[in-house]
Design a protein around this motif. Structure first.
Motif, PDB file in Angstrom:
ATOM      1  N   ASP A 148      10.832 -15.420   4.889  1.00 44.88           N
ATOM      2  CA  ASP A 148       9.898 -16.430   4.350  1.00 44.88           C
ATOM      3  C   ASP A 148       8.576 -15.788   3.951  1.00 44.88           C
ATOM      4  N   MET A 149       8.119 -14.835   4.783  1.00 43.85           N
ATOM      5  CA  MET A 149       6.837 -14.189   4.465  1.00 43.85           C
ATOM      6  C   MET A 149       6.956 -13.417   3.150  1.00 43.85           C
ATOM      7  N   ILE A 150       8.115 -12.776   2.954  1.00 41.34           N
ATOM      8  CA  ILE A 150       8.296 -11.993   1.723  1.00 41.34           C
ATOM      9  C   ILE A 150       8.460 -12.925   0.524  1.00 41.34           C
ATOM     10  N   ASP A 151       9.141 -14.065   0.726  1.00 42.41           N
ATOM     11  CA  ASP A 151       9.206 -15.053  -0.358  1.00 42.41           C
ATOM     12  C   ASP A 151       7.798 -15.498  -0.749  1.00 42.41           C
ATOM     13  N   ALA A 152       6.966 -15.735   0.263  1.00 37.39           N
ATOM     14  CA  ALA A 152       5.597 -16.192  -0.022  1.00 37.39           C
ATOM     15  C   ALA A 152       4.846 -15.133  -0.831  1.00 37.39           C
ATOM     16  N   LEU A 153       5.085 -13.871  -0.511  1.00 38.67           N
ATOM     17  CA  LEU A 153       4.450 -12.780  -1.272  1.00 38.67           C
ATOM     18  C   LEU A 153       4.930 -12.812  -2.721  1.00 38.67           C
ATOM     19  N   HIS A 154       6.236 -12.927  -2.891  1.00 36.30           N
ATOM     20  CA  HIS A 154       6.789 -12.879  -4.246  1.00 36.30           C
ATOM     21  C   HIS A 154       6.388 -14.096  -5.075  1.00 36.30           C
TER      22      HIS A 154
ATOM     23  N   ALA B 109       6.409  -6.567  -9.046  1.00 33.30           N
ATOM     24  CA  ALA B 109       7.694  -6.354  -9.729  1.00 33.30           C
ATOM     25  C   ALA B 109       8.488  -5.275  -8.991  1.00 33.30           C
ATOM     26  N   HIS B 110       7.794  -4.223  -8.549  1.00 38.52           N
ATOM     27  CA  HIS B 110       8.481  -3.150  -7.816  1.00 38.52           C
ATOM     28  C   HIS B 110       9.068  -3.698  -6.514  1.00 38.52           C
ATOM     29  N   HIS B 111       8.256  -4.465  -5.786  1.00 38.62           N
ATOM     30  CA  HIS B 111       8.714  -4.995  -4.494  1.00 38.62           C
ATOM     31  C   HIS B 111       9.920  -5.907  -4.681  1.00 38.62           C
ATOM     32  N   ARG B 112       9.856  -6.741  -5.727  1.00 41.43           N
ATOM     33  CA  ARG B 112      10.982  -7.648  -6.021  1.00 41.43           C
ATOM     34  C   ARG B 112      12.228  -6.859  -6.404  1.00 41.43           C
TER      35      ARG B 112
ATOM     36  N   GLY C 225       0.808  -1.227   0.000  1.00 34.66           N
ATOM     37  CA  GLY C 225       0.000   0.000   0.000  1.00 34.66           C
ATOM     38  C   GLY C 225       0.838   1.273   0.000  1.00 34.66           C
ATOM     39  N   MET C 226       2.125   1.158   0.346  1.00 33.39           N
ATOM     40  CA  MET C 226       2.997   2.343   0.289  1.00 33.39           C
ATOM     41  C   MET C 226       3.225   2.789  -1.166  1.00 33.39           C
ATOM     42  N   GLN C 227       3.044   1.862  -2.115  1.00 33.88           N
ATOM     43  CA  GLN C 227       3.395   2.196  -3.508  1.00 33.88           C
ATOM     44  C   GLN C 227       2.465   3.230  -4.161  1.00 33.88           C
TER      45      GLN C 227
END
Lengths: 246, 325
Positions: free
Chosen positions: B100-106, B288-291, B53-55
């Motif tokens: 791990d949580m961020i991997d799950a998001l990606h 894509a931005h987060h990655r 949501g920051m994006q």
């Protein structure tokens, strides 16, 4: 140089760096660092508002007219503040140089013969001391981190180095205000600044750049090519609706 | 020797008693695996929503139309990042790791709120997001302050306070635009037109179709149904739109005297499912931005670890050196 022009110049320094730092929110290497970058940006933007507010009292225009209604040639910030520094190493290198300067400059400005400037400096100096601690810590981590981070940091320091000289070169018209005790003598701050920056670079296992190239012109409105696109982005909406309130 | 099955039964019974007495479950307490999994899923998705949501709002920091608005928006986006941090922290108390949580998001195994897959096209969108999206978040989150899991409930107390500031700044932007020039008012109406329906979808599918409901209620993670919360939001937002003199884009919107609620036209649940499945206007861009940001910052994170290792090693050598003298 009039007092008004001097105050606007300092305001422009703060605004332009605040705008650059604010663009890091959501793009830094860590969520924690997003918050820290935003805090630093808020400090500089807040400082710009105080300075523009004082400029308005001195007979200038309001803060939004200063920020949004002038073209690049009318901005008088020093060049180092406007560099894009979209790479984290560049952002850290620039920040160390300006934070180390700010701590010394603002400390002297606290004793300004002008009470308003002294008041603004007193608030900003507290922030600057914290900023310097943070930027020095980043320099040490990255300089003395991995081989890659060391190379990136050394390269970044060399890329911004030539812009530091302007921090210590008062424009001719500024000298009258220095003599009246309104502005600190920038040139006199350089030995102490160089000692502080050298100590941090040393701890970071980085070399002090040896090249003595320098670029200046900001106070005279002679900018890098980077400022106008930054202003185009910043000012577009405001200028698209002349006279509107936001 | 205590029988393992007896011990488990005791732990289960203590857990259930705690829920019955409306007491909080804390990180070191025994909890069923399903409860832990549900919370990790919900809290991490909540954290991802704050961060993604920051994006849309962050893209307007450099373009805000006044210095005051720029400062407020920057502070607001900074708050959202802070909410992400508390929430990742709350999920970590359950044994999840942030990486791990961020991997799950990606990898698409974890979702985030569908609302952030819509673009922020004009400055009025910053007003509409604050007014509508943050209002909806508050309606959703107030009951979570009483969620049975302590760290999540406590994070919500702080987050709700900040969200209410965010909501007011959004409404203030809308009010200023609605009372501004004709072009500003048109910008505000356009933003309301685009954000209204996606905001209603934020509460999730109708209760009858919601996958995770029954256990969440039994575990006192969730206390109200999606439809009830959605209705609460609508009843708040309609009079606010009237004050703005803006029109809610729903020709069927009407006050229902008998029930004491506003009634709305049908929600396009096909659109909702499409966006949740990853095919909304900005899903690919957001991820894509987060990655990209994570990849760009990898060298910095590696350097920080390397520096910390060196510092520890030096400290160790110094201590050994002192000891040998």
């Amino acid at each position: 140089m009039s007092l008004l022009a001097a105050v606007v110049g300092l305001g422009d320094d703060a605004l332009v760096l605040g705008q650059r730092l604010s663009a890091w929110c959501g793009k830094s290497p860590w969520l924690e660092e997003d918050l820290a970058m935003a805090n630093t940006a808020l400090d500089f933007l807040g400082r710009a508002r105080l300075l523009y507010g004082y400029a308005e009292q001195l007979g200038g225009c309001d803060e939004d007219a200063y920020a949004f209604q002038r073209d690049a040639r009318a901005f008088t910030n020093l060049l180092i503040y406007e560099l894009p520094c979209a790479d984290f190493a560049l952002a850290c290198a620039r920040q160390l140089l300006v934070d180390a300067f700010d701590v010394l400059h603002l400390e002297k400005l606290c004793d300004s013969a002008d009470a308003n400037l002294a008041g603004i400096a007193a608030k900003a100096h507290k922030e600057a001391r914290y900023h310097r601690r943070r930027s020095a810590a980043w320099l040490v981590r990255l300089g003395d981190g991995t081989a890659e981070s060391h190379c990136r940091m050394q390269k970044a320091m060399e890329d911004v180095w030539g812009y530091h000289a302007e921090l210590f070169a008062p424009v001719e018209a500024e000298i009258g205000l220095v003599e009246k005790g309104v502005l600190p003598d920038r040139a006199a701050l350089r030995p102490q600044w160089l000692a502080a920056v050298s100590a941090t670079l040393d701890e970071a296992t980085l070399e002090l750049p040896s090249a003595d190239w320098q670029v200046d012109g900001g106070r005279r409105g002679l900018h890098t090519e980077h400022l106008a696109p930054m202003l185009a982005e910043m000012q577009h909406l405001h200028r698209s609706h002349p006279g509107a309130r936001w | 020797m205590v029988d393992a099955a007896d011990a488990l039964r005791d732990a289960q019974s203590r857990f259930e008693q705690r829920l019955t007495r409306d007491e909080r479950v804390e990180p070191k307490d025994w909890m069923p695996d399903g409860y832990r999994r549900t919370l990790i899923r919900q809290i991490s998705q909540h954290a991802h929503s704050e961060v993604i949501g920051m994006q849309p709002e962050g893209s307007w920091i450099t373009r805000a139309p006044s210095l005051e608005r720029k400062l407020i928006l920057l502070a607001k986006v900074q708050d959202e990042g802070g909410h992400g941090l508390y929430l990742y922290g709350a999920a970590e108390t359950l044994g999840a790791s942030r990486d791990d949580m961020i991997d799950a998001l990606h990898e698409g195994r974890a979702k985030y709120s569908s609302i952030f897959n819509y673009p922020a096209l004009t400055w009025a969108d910053i007003g509409a997001i604050g007014w509508l999206v943050d209002s909806a978040a508050i309606v959703n989150q107030i009951p979570l302050q009483r969620c049975s899991y302590g760290p999540y409930a406590r994070a919500m107390v702080r987050i709700c306070k900040e969200e209410s500031f965010h909501q007011r700044q959004g409404y203030d932007i809308m009010l200023t635009l609605a009372r501004g020039t004709a072009a500003q008012k048109a910008m505000a109406q356009d933003a309301l037109n685009r954000w209204w329906w996606p905001t209603l979808m934020m509460f999730g599918p109708p209760d009858a179709e919601s996958d995770h409901n029954s256990e969440s209620f039994a575990w006192k993670i969730k206390r109200y149904g999606n439809d009830e919360l959605r209705q609460k939001f609508i009843d708040q937002a309609v009079p606010q739109a009237e004050v703005l003199d803006l029109t809610i884009p729903d020709p069927e919107l009407a006050w229902d005297e008998a029930s004491g609620h506003y009634r709305i036209g049908p929600i396009d649940w096909d659109e909702f499912r499409r966006v949740v499945a990853g095919d909304g206007p900005c899903n690919r861009q957001r991820l894509a931005h987060h990655r990209r940001v994570r990849e760009d910052g990898a060298w910095v994170r590696e350097a920080v670890e390397a520096h910390a290792d060196k510092t520890r090693a030096r400290g160790l050598r110094a201590r050994v050196g002192t000891g040998s003298r």
